[in-house]
Design an enzyme around this catalytic site. Structure first.
Site: not given
Lengths: 450, 450
Positions: A319-320, A273, A285, A347, A417
């Site tokens: 995606e997030e 993504h 990520d 991912d 994140h």
């Protein structure tokens, strides 16, 4: 049919030629790989790229141009509408206990509402789970901030299991807290490390409850808050955040394609993504998954491989905090009557490869597990049933077999994140080995079908 | 004998109880592990600890005190005399081509002599191997600096193989260069990365040749030198280093012991080496192996495990440039008529575990490979014939089975023997998983014998 089936099984036996070709894939990727420099561009020149942001727009342009430059048969965009949440000014937070005022690092969770402009200050109740919250009830919670402080279990060997066992607090904490009259929810960051970096991530509000602001607190901050609460249960917590959800924004999946020579209508997808959290460069990520997926097509092309089936590198958008790209991609496939044989997603970070998780029929699992001997020399020992990937998930309804690339999971939640999910956290060889592993799987899927 | 053998085999079948106990080992190590904080002390408070240095002395005291504090049955020192090489003032080096003077990072190799105080400046011949050097002969080499520039092969999946295929340049380059009249030897750093950090390491002089100074150059420096040489073969290289070998110094292996309850005279060793290169904190090489080995004993003790055999954590001194500790330990064992059943070494970095290499009889290999099912859930899939470890190597002559802990190798040569082999390069979970893996193996070796 029986004849066909038998022929299929016989054909599915790996051969010496496969072993030789897979070695070539690794040689090309490790000696002349491009994924690492691409990742440098995506993280350093494009940067953070949350859905709806300028960074996300730039990433779409960047990846389409890259696929064109690499001479894929075509590169195209798919329109998708995506959530557009913005953080606004940096959050502030502190613990006030008596005369002590201790600043702690927090980050609004994606999807959260803002606090009032002056912030919120209230007493705190600490809970480990919803059961504890229910026990406190409205009497114990009303007007307070609920502090969800259940750590990820460090004894899980795969850290995604530990994440799975704790992330309900982040996703639903605010909803449960609001149900009992809380004015805010503070969530312990999703990591087993003790550090000063808040880990953001998505949350959602349930229906029928007030929308209260919610933020992640660093694990050191959580430990401090918890210990101060034991000393002084009447302490207060202050936080201020300025985030908001804007109207959905137009965006795109980016697709690069090499046309199949024998069965062009059968498609094999490999993807990651393109969006990332706003705090991060999104290196692991999921910049890693994106550049690895493009590298899969580049490597096969560089080796002169002519796929039987059509191969696609797909950069999924959003995606997030919405999965709109993954859902949209499956919708387009259905609308266009495309047959997707298999989809591979990366991912879980650009770490050293351990295997693939398979979502498919028992026969498909058996077939792919039969390739273990070809893949084990490259560290791919964990090939078996497992998760596919969020973005490719919606394809399962169309009978597509799903493959989740499974890298080593130990370092992922150190950076997940956060602002430290940077290019510098990625090791070149590990990233490249992942790309080569995905290329080897795509090659076998293309050659033998499923 | 046959009866004994059969009983031995039956006994060697792993049981459900083993699975439960191994899970406890991992729980203790991951939830309450001490190795990471010990490593912080060893790297940050003790620091670099090359044989003969003040740091090495401090490390001996630190580790003995730690073993005493942890309440092992005894902790003792073994005297060994070690080489005492010192780097002196920081090296200087540059490439001079026409009016251009380009400074490049170099580090003297351990064991090298100094340059004259004013340094050496000479023309350069670049070679990839000794065959190329021999072809040039004295005519092409005399009075020049030989530049060994064969890269580590990036296509090897295990980076130790790539290292093994290149490190002859570092170990013997100066000797071969001197044979043909060279005045110095510059060696491309042992890493697949392109960066600005020189990687030191040991070298030795052959007999009958002049002792010429030799240094490692960073890989970026090597690339630059190589490309400038193509433009201007008459360019010169300058380097200055101040290192020297002092008389051998007294030092020590440090041994911690938990006495066996049934067969106290059978010893199982788990160890790493306490010395490090002078440029480095020696976090992965081999602070990791040291703290993991002490953690093995701590964890088994914390779980109330009473070993049948005597377990020893051994901190070997002087692996890097002499192996005196490893040789000395085996000598003591022989002199004292000790029976060493097995020795486990961790000296490939504190990275995520992949398995163990075994040096032993076919029967021993088969037995230990039979434990795979117990260990695979923890990522230990690569259990089979392989290297043991440098320090435990000398025990093989006494019939000791050797086990080399095999972590993932991808990041090791990014930091090996450099200033960036720091505590920050170690991941807590990876380090702890390694310690738990070693504890699980030691437990099985102790319980079932060999």
């Amino acid at each position: 049919m029986l004849l066909g089936l038998t022929a299929g099984l016989a054909q599915a036996q790996p051969q010496q030629a496969d072993s030789v070709f897979i070695r070539k894939i690794y040689d090309e990727t490790l000696a002349r790989g491009k994924s690492y420099e691409w990742l440098r561009e995506l993280t350093k020149q494009v940067g953070p790229r949350l859905s709806g942001s300028e960074g996300a727009k730039k990433a779409v342009v960047w990846s389409k141009e890259l696929m064109e430059k690499e001479g894929f048969d075509r590169a195209f965009l798919q329109d998708v509408m995506v959530p557009h949440w913005v953080r606004g000014a940096k959050e502030e937070a502190y613990i006030r206990s008596g005369k002590q005022k201790l600043v702690v690092p927090v980050a609004a969770l994606g999807g959260s509402v803002a606090t009032p402009p002056k912030g919120i200050e209230a007493q705190v109740v600490e809970v480990k789970n919803v059961a504890e919250l229910e026990k406190l009830g409205t009497a114990g919670v009303k007007g307070k901030i609920v502090f969800f402080n259940r750590p990820m279990d460090p004894t899980k060997i795969n850290t995604f299991e530990a994440y799975g066992g704790a992330v309900d607090q982040r996703a639903n904490g605010a909803t449960f807290a609001a149900k009992f009259g809380a004015v805010g929810a503070i969530i312990r960051s999703m990591t087993t490390l003790l550090d000063d970096v808040p880990h953001t991530g998505s949350m959602r509000y349930g229906t029928g409850v007030p929308l209260i602001p919610t933020a992640a607190i660093s694990t050191n901050g959580a430990e401090k808050l918890s210990s101060l609460l034991k000393e002084n249960p009447a302490l207060t917590f202050f936080f201020k955040q300025n985030c908001e959800s804007l109207p959905d924004a137009p965006s795109h999946n980016v697709v690069g394609e090499i046309k199949g020579t024998e069965k062009p209508d059968e498609i094999i997808v490999v993807g990651g993504h393109l969006d990332s959290w706003d705090l991060a460069e999104g290196a692991h990520d999921d910049g890693a998954g994106c550049v690895q997926s493009i590298e899969v097509l580049r490597v096969l092309k560089a080796l002169g491989y002519k796929p039987k089936r059509t191969l696609r590198a797909v950069m999924f958008m959003n995606e997030e905090n919405g999965l709109r790209g993954g859902i949209g991609y499956a919708d387009y496939a259905k609308k266009n009557n495309e047959k997707h044989l298999a989809a591979v997603e990366s991912d879980n970070g650009g770490f050293t490869p351990r295997g693939f998780g398979i979502v498919g029929t028992a026969g498909q699992k058996k077939q792919v597990m039969g390739w273990k001997e070809l893949l084990a020399p490259y560290g791919l020992q964990e090939i078996g049933p497992g998760g596919g990937g969020a973005d490719i998930g919606p394809l399962a309804q169309q009978g597509t077999a799903l493959f989740g690339f499974k890298p080593d999971s130990q370092r992922y939640f150190d950076i997940h994140h956060t602002a430290v999910d940077r290019f510098e956290a990625v090791n070149k060889r590990e990233l490249e080995l992942g790309a080569a592993s995905m290329a080897a799987l795509v090659y076998l899927l293309d050659k033998y079908g499923l």
